[in-house]
Design an enzyme around this catalytic site. Structure first.
Site, PDB file in Angstrom:
ATOM      1  N   HIS A 156      -9.220  -4.406   9.538  1.00 33.40           N
ATOM      2  CA  HIS A 156      -9.528  -3.596   8.350  1.00 33.40           C
ATOM      3  C   HIS A 156     -10.756  -2.722   8.614  1.00 33.40           C
ATOM      4  O   HIS A 156     -11.794  -3.236   9.045  1.00 33.40           O
ATOM      5  CB  HIS A 156      -9.883  -4.491   7.154  1.00 33.40           C
ATOM      6  CG  HIS A 156      -8.774  -5.350   6.655  1.00 33.40           C
ATOM      7  ND1 HIS A 156      -8.064  -5.070   5.503  1.00 33.40           N
ATOM      8  CD2 HIS A 156      -8.252  -6.507   7.129  1.00 33.40           C
ATOM      9  CE1 HIS A 156      -7.164  -6.026   5.283  1.00 33.40           C
ATOM     10  NE2 HIS A 156      -7.265  -6.903   6.263  1.00 33.40           N
ATOM     11  N   HIS A 179      -4.212  -7.390  12.632  1.00 36.41           N
ATOM     12  CA  HIS A 179      -4.652  -6.098  12.094  1.00 36.41           C
ATOM     13  C   HIS A 179      -6.137  -6.162  11.779  1.00 36.41           C
ATOM     14  O   HIS A 179      -6.668  -7.213  11.431  1.00 36.41           O
ATOM     15  CB  HIS A 179      -3.861  -5.709  10.841  1.00 36.41           C
ATOM     16  CG  HIS A 179      -3.905  -6.745   9.767  1.00 36.41           C
ATOM     17  ND1 HIS A 179      -3.128  -7.884   9.802  1.00 36.41           N
ATOM     18  CD2 HIS A 179      -4.646  -6.837   8.641  1.00 36.41           C
ATOM     19  CE1 HIS A 179      -3.385  -8.617   8.742  1.00 36.41           C
ATOM     20  NE2 HIS A 179      -4.315  -8.010   8.016  1.00 36.41           N
TER      21      HIS A 179
HETATM   22  P1  AMP Z   1      -4.834  -9.566   5.350  1.00 35.44           P
HETATM   23  O1  AMP Z   1      -5.261 -10.253   4.080  1.00 35.44           O
HETATM   24  O2  AMP Z   1      -5.964  -9.370   6.308  1.00 35.44           O
HETATM   25  O3  AMP Z   1      -3.606 -10.218   5.988  1.00 35.44           O
HETATM   26  O4  AMP Z   1      -4.478  -8.100   4.914  1.00 35.44           O
HETATM   27  C1  AMP Z   1      -3.209  -7.600   4.712  1.00 35.44           C
HETATM   28  C2  AMP Z   1      -3.410  -6.224   4.140  1.00 35.44           C
HETATM   29  O5  AMP Z   1      -2.201  -5.508   4.298  1.00 35.44           O
HETATM   30  C3  AMP Z   1      -3.768  -6.219   2.650  1.00 35.44           C
HETATM   31  O6  AMP Z   1      -5.015  -5.569   2.476  1.00 35.44           O
HETATM   32  C4  AMP Z   1      -2.617  -5.446   2.017  1.00 35.44           C
HETATM   33  O7  AMP Z   1      -3.037  -4.609   0.965  1.00 35.44           O
HETATM   34  C5  AMP Z   1      -2.082  -4.649   3.197  1.00 35.44           C
HETATM   35  N1  AMP Z   1      -0.671  -4.288   3.106  1.00 35.44           N
HETATM   36  C6  AMP Z   1       0.361  -5.093   2.793  1.00 35.44           C
HETATM   37  N2  AMP Z   1       1.527  -4.417   2.828  1.00 35.44           N
HETATM   38  C7  AMP Z   1       1.212  -3.153   3.195  1.00 35.44           C
HETATM   39  C8  AMP Z   1       1.967  -1.954   3.393  1.00 35.44           C
HETATM   40  N3  AMP Z   1       3.301  -1.929   3.249  1.00 35.44           N
HETATM   41  N4  AMP Z   1       1.326  -0.824   3.739  1.00 35.44           N
HETATM   42  C9  AMP Z   1      -0.023  -0.833   3.893  1.00 35.44           C
HETATM   43  N5  AMP Z   1      -0.792  -1.922   3.714  1.00 35.44           N
HETATM   44  C10 AMP Z   1      -0.185  -3.067   3.357  1.00 35.44           C
END
Ligand code: AMP
Ligand code: ZN
Length: 135
Positions: A101, A99
């Site tokens: 950001h 993913h």
């Molecule tokens: P990372 O640290 O790059 O793996 O980012 C994961 C991101 O996913 C974090 O910023 C979380 O806030 C976000 N996240 C986790 N669960 C969900 C969800 N159900 N819906 C939207 N964002 C999420």
């Protein structure tokens, strides 16, 4: 991947604040945003991180990111944005489904950039040679 939260979002098994969807990609608001409009661009296919994601999927993600980011910053009236792909736990990756950001930035948001180091020339040369050999 049955236990992957982003696969569940892609498959509409759990809800999300979707802002965009096409055949290959979805984009939805991060549930714990750094700033309003913080958006995740996610391929529908499950790949654990950037290095495991096929080139064509990444190209599509980045092309789409350009359009989505333009809409996001306009919608929240941001002054700019950061794009990031956290890769591996040491870099803060907690969801192991690729993913990207999009983090809207405001000139008044008070966030700091990551700190920098000053490395001496021999170390810079050593790193450069090591990387070049692998490319
Ligand atoms: P990372 O640290 O790059 O793996 O980012 C994961 C991101 O996913 C974090 O910023 C979380 O806030 C976000 N996240 C986790 N669960 C969900 C969800 N159900 N819906 C939207 N964002 C999420
Ligand atoms: Zn997944």
């Amino acid at each position: 991947m049955n236990d992957c939260i982003f696969c569940k979002i892609v498959n509409k098994q759990i809800p999300a604040y979707f802002v965009y969807e096409n055949d290959n990609i979805v984009a939805f608001l991060d549930i714990n945003p750094v700033n309003p409009g913080h958006t995740l661009v996610v391929p529908k296919e499950h790949h654990i991180d950037l290095l495991e994601t096929p080139d064509e999927v990444l190209s599509d993600m980045l092309t789409r990111t350009k359009k989505i980011a333009a809409a996001v910053i306009k919608a929240v009236k941001a002054d700019g944005f950061n794009v990031g792909i956290n890769t591996k736990p040491a870099a803060g990756q907690v969801i192991f489904h690729t993913h990207l950001h999009i983090i809207p930035r405001f000139s008044t948001d008070g966030l700091k950039h990551w700190p920098s180091k000053k490395l001496e020339r021999p170390e810079m040369d050593k790193v450069r040679e090591a990387v070049k050999k692998l490319l």
